[in-house]
Design a protein around this motif. Structure first.
Motif, PDB file in Angstrom:
ATOM      1  N   PHE A 110       1.222  -1.115   0.534  1.00 18.41           N
ATOM      2  CA  PHE A 110      -0.017   0.050  -0.065  1.00 18.41           C
ATOM      3  C   PHE A 110       1.018   1.555   0.114  1.00 18.41           C
ATOM      4  O   PHE A 110       1.666   1.940   0.688  1.00 18.41           O
ATOM      5  CB  PHE A 110      -1.278   0.085   1.151  1.00 18.41           C
ATOM      6  N   GLU A 111       0.625   2.643  -0.924  1.00 18.41           N
ATOM      7  CA  GLU A 111       1.440   3.444  -1.207  1.00 18.41           C
ATOM      8  C   GLU A 111       0.449   4.261   0.015  1.00 18.41           C
ATOM      9  O   GLU A 111      -0.363   4.569  -0.582  1.00 18.41           O
ATOM     10  CB  GLU A 111       1.782   3.699  -2.487  1.00 18.41           C
ATOM     11  N   PRO A 112       0.763   4.982   0.578  1.00 17.48           N
ATOM     12  CA  PRO A 112      -0.012   6.161   1.156  1.00 17.48           C
ATOM     13  C   PRO A 112      -0.300   7.522   0.275  1.00 17.48           C
ATOM     14  O   PRO A 112       0.714   7.596  -0.729  1.00 17.48           O
ATOM     15  CB  PRO A 112       1.257   6.624   2.386  1.00 17.48           C
ATOM     16  N   LEU A 113      -1.589   7.359   0.358  1.00 14.92           N
ATOM     17  CA  LEU A 113      -1.616   8.884  -0.751  1.00 14.92           C
ATOM     18  C   LEU A 113      -1.604  10.157  -0.012  1.00 14.92           C
ATOM     19  O   LEU A 113      -0.566  10.481   1.096  1.00 14.92           O
ATOM     20  CB  LEU A 113      -3.568   9.197  -0.157  1.00 14.92           C
ATOM     21  N   PRO A 114      -1.522  10.963  -0.647  1.00 12.64           N
ATOM     22  CA  PRO A 114      -0.896  12.586  -0.769  1.00 12.64           C
ATOM     23  C   PRO A 114      -1.986  12.833   0.395  1.00 12.64           C
ATOM     24  O   PRO A 114      -3.184  12.103   1.202  1.00 12.64           O
ATOM     25  CB  PRO A 114      -1.384  13.474  -2.201  1.00 12.64           C
ATOM     26  N   TYR A 138      -8.491  18.235  -8.068  1.00 18.44           N
ATOM     27  CA  TYR A 138      -8.694  17.099  -8.197  1.00 18.44           C
ATOM     28  C   TYR A 138      -8.728  16.308  -9.202  1.00 18.44           C
ATOM     29  O   TYR A 138      -7.421  15.990  -9.053  1.00 18.44           O
ATOM     30  CB  TYR A 138      -9.605  16.134  -6.932  1.00 18.44           C
ATOM     31  N   LYS A 139      -8.983  17.003 -10.015  1.00 20.09           N
ATOM     32  CA  LYS A 139      -8.697  16.346 -11.746  1.00 20.09           C
ATOM     33  C   LYS A 139      -6.990  17.365 -12.456  1.00 20.09           C
ATOM     34  O   LYS A 139      -6.701  16.597 -12.832  1.00 20.09           O
ATOM     35  CB  LYS A 139      -9.986  17.001 -12.382  1.00 20.09           C
ATOM     36  N   GLU A 140      -7.131  18.338 -11.675  1.00 19.86           N
ATOM     37  CA  GLU A 140      -6.088  18.681 -11.912  1.00 19.86           C
ATOM     38  C   GLU A 140      -4.875  18.350 -11.485  1.00 19.86           C
ATOM     39  O   GLU A 140      -4.029  17.259 -11.780  1.00 19.86           O
ATOM     40  CB  GLU A 140      -5.365  19.868 -11.473  1.00 19.86           C
ATOM     41  N   LYS A 141      -4.942  17.566 -10.245  1.00 18.56           N
ATOM     42  CA  LYS A 141      -3.654  16.911  -9.227  1.00 18.56           C
ATOM     43  C   LYS A 141      -5.079  15.787  -7.624  1.00 18.56           C
ATOM     44  O   LYS A 141      -5.410  16.844  -6.758  1.00 18.56           O
ATOM     45  CB  LYS A 141      -2.238  17.242  -8.176  1.00 18.56           C
ATOM     46  N   ALA A 142      -5.517  14.479  -7.994  1.00 21.28           N
ATOM     47  CA  ALA A 142      -5.890  13.629  -7.334  1.00 21.28           C
ATOM     48  C   ALA A 142      -5.349  14.140  -6.402  1.00 21.28           C
ATOM     49  O   ALA A 142      -4.249  13.466  -5.306  1.00 21.28           O
ATOM     50  CB  ALA A 142      -5.982  13.076  -7.936  1.00 21.28           C
ATOM     51  N   ALA A 143      -5.998  14.299  -4.704  1.00 19.23           N
ATOM     52  CA  ALA A 143      -5.904  14.081  -3.477  1.00 19.23           C
ATOM     53  C   ALA A 143      -7.260  13.767  -2.594  1.00 19.23           C
ATOM     54  O   ALA A 143      -7.760  14.617  -2.947  1.00 19.23           O
ATOM     55  CB  ALA A 143      -5.033  15.444  -3.191  1.00 19.23           C
ATOM     56  N   THR A 191      -5.236  13.646   9.539  1.00 16.82           N
ATOM     57  CA  THR A 191      -3.868  12.664   9.457  1.00 16.82           C
ATOM     58  C   THR A 191      -3.636  11.243   9.060  1.00 16.82           C
ATOM     59  O   THR A 191      -2.634  11.505   8.629  1.00 16.82           O
ATOM     60  CB  THR A 191      -2.938  13.445  10.486  1.00 16.82           C
ATOM     61  N   GLN A 192      -4.319  10.802   9.705  1.00 14.83           N
ATOM     62  CA  GLN A 192      -4.317   9.606   9.562  1.00 14.83           C
ATOM     63  C   GLN A 192      -4.659   8.875   8.086  1.00 14.83           C
ATOM     64  O   GLN A 192      -4.707   8.152   7.954  1.00 14.83           O
ATOM     65  CB  GLN A 192      -5.045   8.752  10.772  1.00 14.83           C
ATOM     66  N   LEU A 193      -5.833   9.731   7.190  1.00 16.15           N
ATOM     67  CA  LEU A 193      -6.333   9.316   6.109  1.00 16.15           C
ATOM     68  C   LEU A 193      -5.416   8.792   5.092  1.00 16.15           C
ATOM     69  O   LEU A 193      -5.550   7.722   4.612  1.00 16.15           O
ATOM     70  CB  LEU A 193      -7.450  10.384   5.702  1.00 16.15           C
TER      71      LEU A 193
END
Length: 313
Positions: free
Chosen positions: A45-49, A101-106, A212-214
């Motif tokens: 699992f790769e942490p999200l931005p 979000y479309k420009e840079k998903a986070a 912070t955890q998300l």
């Protein structure tokens, strides 16, 4: 002597036969099944931005929703992009949320008080039409007119006062919703009102912790999420669980021992499972237990909200 010579001669014949390729009887070979290749392990699992947080005040926000500004400041200090808006700009900000979000998903986090809570759900609906997920929505005593939680919301938390005139939105999810859901009705707490419910420093602390955890929480099976709905007892410390999980009952378990093992109040088990606090349990049955994104600190609890002005609104 003659017998020994015969044995030597026989051995020589056998060796000659093997060397010349002569057929020699051998035991039948057993049929073997081809080995099935093992399934490759799932990728790590790769942490999200870091999430982008959008906060919305209610009507007359600069006067009655100042808690949203304080929460925004705490999120900014924690290193997040957190902006506070008036609910009247709801659809304009919603379009910006989608474009960003479309420009840079986070991950997207929406938090709103009063009409701002309604706005958070409206933006979630706008994002659903674009197939954009919303990581977390927190509504704080949203308006009665607030719509249902759409399917693209991964986690929804409602902290409200069902007897509030200005808020009181008992928000539910649309049919088929499979995300994490938790609803907290604080109407029995006389210290909480519509105009101070968003100002609790400990609610702020727990929200900052959740945001912070998300990015570090791996995706969970949808079937694992059990919705929670609580009428919180008066003057009770509240923890912001995001959903429930089913726990099997073992021999010797009691409601009290399960609550202690999972570090949750006994009243939550009673309400989640429609049981008495001293109900007899049977091994093999399951009990719904509230869960956090990550285990809480030993002393985790919500501080008593500030005293409300005379007369709840």
């Amino acid at each position: 002597m003659i017998h020994s010579r015969r044995l030597v001669a026989l051995a020589a014949v056998v060796l000659l036969a093997l060397g010349s390729g002569m057929a020699v009887a051998s035991p039948p070979k057993s049929k073997t099944t081809a080995a099935v290749p093992a399934a490759p392990p799932p990728p790590p699992f790769e942490p999200l931005p870091p999430p982008k947080v959008y906060l919305f005040r209610g009507a007359m926000g600069p006067i009655f929703s100042t808690g949203m500004d304080r929460l925004g400041e705490k999120l900014t200090q924690a290193g997040f992009s957190a902006d506070v808006y008036e609910f009247t700009l709801c659809r304009l900000i919603g379009s910006r949320v989608i474009a960003s979000y479309k420009e840079k998903a986070a991950p997207i986090v929406l938090i709103g008080h009063s009409m701002g809570g309604l706005c958070s759900v409206v933006i979630s609906e706008m994002a659903a039409k674009e197939s954009i997920p919303i990581s977390l929505v927190i509504a704080i005593d949203p308006a009665h007119a607030t719509g249902d939680v759409p399917l693209n919301v991964e986690r929804f938390i409602n902290i409200f006062l069902s007897d509030s005139v200005l808020g009181g939105g008992d928000v539910v999810a649309v049919p088929g919703f499979r995300g994490h859901y938790a609803s907290y009705d604080l109407k029995e707490n006389a210290r909480v009102s519509h105009i101070n419910i968003e100002k609790s420093d400990d609610i702020h602390r727990q929200i900052v912790e959740m945001v912070t955890q998300l990015p570090r929480i791996p995706p969970q099976a949808q079937a694992d999420a059990v919705p929670l709905r609580y009428l919180v007892p008066a003057d009770t410390l509240v923890e912001l669980w995001d959903s429930g999980v089913r726990v099997p009952v073992r021999r010797g378990d009691t409601m009290e021992s399960i609550a202690a093992a999972n570090r949750v109040p006994l009243w939550t088990l009673a309400q989640s499972n429609s049981l008495a606090e001293n109900a007899q349990l049977t091994p093999g049955q399951t009990i719904i237990v509230p869960r956090h994104l990550t285990p809480p600190e030993p002393a985790a609890a919500m501080a008593t909200p500030p005293a409300a002005p005379a007369g709840r609104k």
